[in-house]
Design a protein around this motif. Structure first.
Motif, short mmCIF file in Angstrom:
data_model
loop_
_atom_site.label_atom_id
_atom_site.label_comp_id
_atom_site.label_asym_id
_atom_site.label_seq_id
_atom_site.Cartn_x
_atom_site.Cartn_y
_atom_site.Cartn_z
N HIS A 112 6.67 -5.41 -4.43
CA HIS A 112 6.73 -3.83 -4.40
C HIS A 112 5.33 -3.16 -4.08
N TRP A 113 4.34 -3.14 -4.31
CA TRP A 113 3.30 -3.07 -4.03
C TRP A 113 2.24 -3.37 -2.44
N ALA A 114 2.51 -4.45 -1.99
CA ALA A 114 1.97 -4.78 -1.36
C ALA A 114 2.73 -4.71 0.07
N MET A 115 4.10 -4.34 -0.14
CA MET A 115 5.38 -3.62 0.67
C MET A 115 4.74 -1.90 1.01
N ALA A 116 5.07 -1.59 0.31
CA ALA A 116 4.60 -0.35 0.07
C ALA A 116 3.38 -0.28 1.31
N LEU A 117 2.60 -0.93 1.46
CA LEU A 117 1.29 -0.73 1.66
C LEU A 117 1.14 -1.19 2.75
N ASN A 118 2.23 -2.28 3.40
CA ASN A 118 2.35 -2.94 4.68
C ASN A 118 3.88 -2.09 5.02
N MET A 119 3.99 -0.79 4.98
CA MET A 119 5.02 0.00 5.04
C MET A 119 3.94 1.15 6.28
N LEU A 120 2.42 1.38 5.76
CA LEU A 120 2.24 2.74 6.28
C LEU A 120 0.88 1.92 7.55
N MET A 170 2.49 -8.49 6.53
CA MET A 170 3.18 -8.68 7.80
C MET A 170 3.68 -7.17 7.81
N LYS A 171 3.58 -6.31 8.85
CA LYS A 171 3.81 -4.71 8.31
C LYS A 171 5.05 -5.27 8.65
N ASN A 172 5.83 -4.21 7.69
CA ASN A 172 7.56 -3.85 7.53
C ASN A 172 8.14 -4.62 6.87
N HIS A 173 7.37 -5.88 6.56
CA HIS A 173 8.03 -7.08 5.56
C HIS A 173 7.65 -8.00 4.82
N GLY A 174 6.56 -8.07 4.23
CA GLY A 174 5.89 -8.46 3.09
C GLY A 174 4.42 -9.12 2.84
N VAL A 175 4.49 -10.36 2.49
CA VAL A 175 3.16 -11.36 2.59
C VAL A 175 3.22 -12.20 2.48
#
Length: 255
Positions: A112-120, A170-175
């Motif tokens: 969740h939190w890595a995804m939130a950062l990667n949505m920016l 991975m922007k808009n995706h995950g890690v």
């Protein structure tokens, strides 16, 4: 049990040990809220075998993962040992990442939190805390999401993005997090989620973030000559401690 003792895994066989550690890491991910039920994948190279990888067969929830459930698959996505089917993205993302990066362990999540950062638009992790400083220079960035992974060319593209780094945002995706051992890779992923959470919460205040200076970051990443616990030992001890917690709260992963 001494904190310095090895956690028993029921066998000295490296393949069985890898299965136990893989099952344990999947259950840990549930406890740490890093998972999405049956989706995403953790894979481990089968010790001593090139081009063969361990994975939990698709359809099992991560909380019920057992060593005996693990299947062996190859680059073509064929199940070589065990029962179950390899989900397409496990083949297309993980097999090329193992082959090209040489990593023994590849962990991919939409945590969740890595995804939130990667949505920016600006998804760079800032060295604004002691823990975050440990990730300085360790993260590669894929800024161009390509859609669902349906061919090995996507995994090869991600491997090129990863390069020689242990972490891929991975922007808009995950890690993706890779490592030599399950303990190393999982600890990286665990710590990463927490620094991502801290950064997103700091950003939410609307105030400017104080980033550490390069000199301080360098000091954080320079081991003390008096340090009694080298990085590899910390990784092992962390993972063994987490397995003991699983033994208490969610036993059965070593079955």
């Amino acid at each position: 049990m001494s904190v310095h003792s090895l956690h028993p895994v029921g066998s000295s066989d490296p393949v069985h040990r890898a299965k136990v550690h893989l099952a344990a890491s999947l259950r840990m991910a549930v406890s740490d809220e890093l998972e999405e039920g049956i989706d995403n994948h953790f894979t481990v190279k089968v010790p001593g075998r090139e081009g063969q990888y361990l994975v939990l067969p698709f359809g099992l929830h991560w909380s019920e993962a057992r060593a005996s459930d693990m299947i062996v698959f190859d680059e073509e996505g064929r199940t070589l040992e065990g029962h179950g089917v390899v989900e397409l993205s496990a083949q297309c993302i993980h097999a090329p990442l193992h082959r090209i990066s040489g990593a023994n362990v590849v962990l991919h999540t939409h945590q969740h939190w890595a995804m939130a950062l990667n949505m920016l638009q600006d998804n760079r992790l800032l060295s604004a805390s002691q823990t975050a400083a440990f990730f300085d220079g360790q993260i590669a960035y894929d800024d161009h999401y390509q859609g669902l992974a349906s061919s090995v060319t996507e995994g090869e593209r991600l491997a090129a993005c990863l390069g020689d780094k242990p972490i891929l945002f991975m922007k808009n995706h995950g890690v993706v997090v890779v490592g030599e051992t399950v303990a190393q890779a999982y600890r990286r992923m665990y710590k990463l989620e927490r620094v991502c959470r801290a950064q997103v919460m700091a950003l939410a205040t609307g105030q400017a973030i104080e980033v550490l200076s390069p000199e301080v970051i360098a000091r954080v990443n320079t081991p003390s000559s008096h340090d009694r616990h080298p990085r590899a030992e910390r990784e092992r001890m962390f993972f063994e401690a987490r397995m003991r917690v699983l033994d208490r709260d969610l036993p059965g992963y070593a079955d």
